[in-house]
Scaffold this motif. Sequence first.
Motif, PDB file in Angstrom:
ATOM      1  N   ASP A 175     -10.163   0.914  -3.136  1.00  0.00           N
ATOM      2  CA  ASP A 175      -8.928   0.125  -3.156  1.00  0.00           C
ATOM      3  C   ASP A 175      -7.736   0.936  -2.648  1.00  0.00           C
ATOM      4  N   ARG A 176      -8.005   1.925  -1.790  1.00  0.00           N
ATOM      5  CA  ARG A 176      -6.921   2.771  -1.305  1.00  0.00           C
ATOM      6  C   ARG A 176      -5.901   1.989  -0.476  1.00  0.00           C
ATOM      7  N   GLY A 177      -6.309   0.836   0.082  1.00  0.00           N
ATOM      8  CA  GLY A 177      -5.364   0.022   0.849  1.00  0.00           C
ATOM      9  C   GLY A 177      -4.228  -0.479  -0.023  1.00  0.00           C
ATOM     10  N   ILE A 178      -4.562  -0.919  -1.236  1.00  0.00           N
ATOM     11  CA  ILE A 178      -3.525  -1.372  -2.171  1.00  0.00           C
ATOM     12  C   ILE A 178      -2.671  -0.200  -2.613  1.00  0.00           C
ATOM     13  N   ARG A 179      -3.306   0.943  -2.887  1.00  0.00           N
ATOM     14  CA  ARG A 179      -2.539   2.133  -3.277  1.00  0.00           C
ATOM     15  C   ARG A 179      -1.574   2.531  -2.165  1.00  0.00           C
ATOM     16  N   ARG A 180      -2.012   2.391  -0.919  1.00  0.00           N
ATOM     17  CA  ARG A 180      -1.151   2.751   0.209  1.00  0.00           C
ATOM     18  C   ARG A 180       0.089   1.866   0.232  1.00  0.00           C
ATOM     19  N   LEU A 181      -0.075   0.588  -0.059  1.00  0.00           N
ATOM     20  CA  LEU A 181       1.081  -0.303  -0.105  1.00  0.00           C
ATOM     21  C   LEU A 181       2.091   0.182  -1.141  1.00  0.00           C
ATOM     22  N   ALA A 182       1.587   0.702  -2.260  1.00  0.00           N
ATOM     23  CA  ALA A 182       2.464   1.112  -3.359  1.00  0.00           C
ATOM     24  C   ALA A 182       3.251   2.376  -3.048  1.00  0.00           C
ATOM     25  N   VAL A 183       2.841   3.142  -2.028  1.00  0.00           N
ATOM     26  CA  VAL A 183       3.567   4.382  -1.713  1.00  0.00           C
ATOM     27  C   VAL A 183       4.255   4.315  -0.355  1.00  0.00           C
ATOM     28  N   THR A 184       4.156   3.173   0.324  1.00  0.00           N
ATOM     29  CA  THR A 184       4.799   3.035   1.636  1.00  0.00           C
ATOM     30  C   THR A 184       6.148   2.363   1.469  1.00  0.00           C
ATOM     31  N   LYS A 185       7.205   3.071   1.813  1.00  0.00           N
ATOM     32  CA  LYS A 185       8.564   2.585   1.600  1.00  0.00           C
ATOM     33  C   LYS A 185       8.938   1.514   2.630  1.00  0.00           C
ATOM     34  N   LEU A 186       9.651   0.498   2.168  1.00  0.00           N
ATOM     35  CA  LEU A 186      10.121  -0.557   3.072  1.00  0.00           C
ATOM     36  C   LEU A 186      11.057   0.004   4.142  1.00  0.00           C
ATOM     37  N   ARG A 187      11.846   0.999   3.775  1.00  0.00           N
ATOM     38  CA  ARG A 187      12.767   1.603   4.750  1.00  0.00           C
ATOM     39  C   ARG A 187      12.027   2.099   5.986  1.00  0.00           C
ATOM     40  N   ASP A 188      10.791   2.542   5.788  1.00  0.00           N
ATOM     41  CA  ASP A 188      10.048   3.161   6.883  1.00  0.00           C
ATOM     42  C   ASP A 188       9.252   2.168   7.722  1.00  0.00           C
TER      43      ASP A 188
END
Length: 337
Positions: free
Chosen positions: A257-270
């Motif tokens: 489930d690393r795809g969901i984890r990635r969403l949680a650490v990817t900032k909207l600013r970026d």
Amino acid sequence: MDATAINDSGAGRSAASITLENVGKVYPDGTVAVGDISLDVGAGELVVLIGPSGCGKSTILRMLNRLIEPSKGRILIDGEDVSRQDPVELRRHIGYVIQNVGLFPHQTIRTNVGTVPRLLGWNKKKTRARAEELLELVGLDPARYGGRYPHELSGGQRQRVGVARALAADPLVLLMDEPFSAVDPIVRSHLQEEFLRLQAAVRKTIVLVTHDIDEAVRLGDRIAVLGEGGRLQQYATPGDLLSNPASEAVSQFVGEDRGIRRLAVTKLRDTMRPVGQIEEIERLPTVDVDGTLYDALGVMLTSDALNVVVVEDGTPVGTVARSALFDVPDERAAAPA
């Protein structure tokens, strides 16, 4: 309150870099705790060591403050070889937080926090002021909690005291060995949130050991994934680790489930697009610019929307489309040359 207030050598001491050069630890019976690891930790960076049980995470941490001596290699803190320093003096300038806190049971909370300043020869007035400053910083009212004893506090409160005690002499480096694992999940999440707030204020160089990948991606600036024998498998930012596991072993460790984890650490600013690419933005749901793609997904699902508007202080600054959520660019490719 100013997080960089009083300390023994003046306000606002800087953090320190850490370098491990081909460090290894082999015990007399032949057990290899750490085979060979080289690692650089930047000043003010929070690096997480993670891996399966027995991979040498805690051993590495203890070699940094010479509770364990390495069998080979060099450890440098701010460019100075720690093996050339007096180990007791070294430890007084390195904060250390462990799982079960290790508070002195027959001392008050205020006295516990002032332990290292007293050892460094601070006077009573200055030690008390520093202890109360740190208790306030970690969210414990010194008037209410300073005179209590460890058994009178909850597990989460004792953990906060442990962090305050580790910061009391304003160390350049903070070592944390599974600091939040002894509390229940709700308290743990709250402590992690408070710790991120604290780190934003004090900006110490921190090496933190955990076995929890969710904790690692939430807290770490970079994550070092260790394998058997303390060998480094990958050293990357949370987003890069989740997007681009270096091997099948790393991929299995970080989870399917690393795809969901990635969403949680990817900032909207970026990742947001310019506002002008979507018409009628006033009809779309909004999400704050300081949020993550996971926050954006939650708003989309709640509102049954294909796009959200990213706002800062109520002003639209970008948009995010649902179709783009699982197509996050590789951080390395997006980084400037």
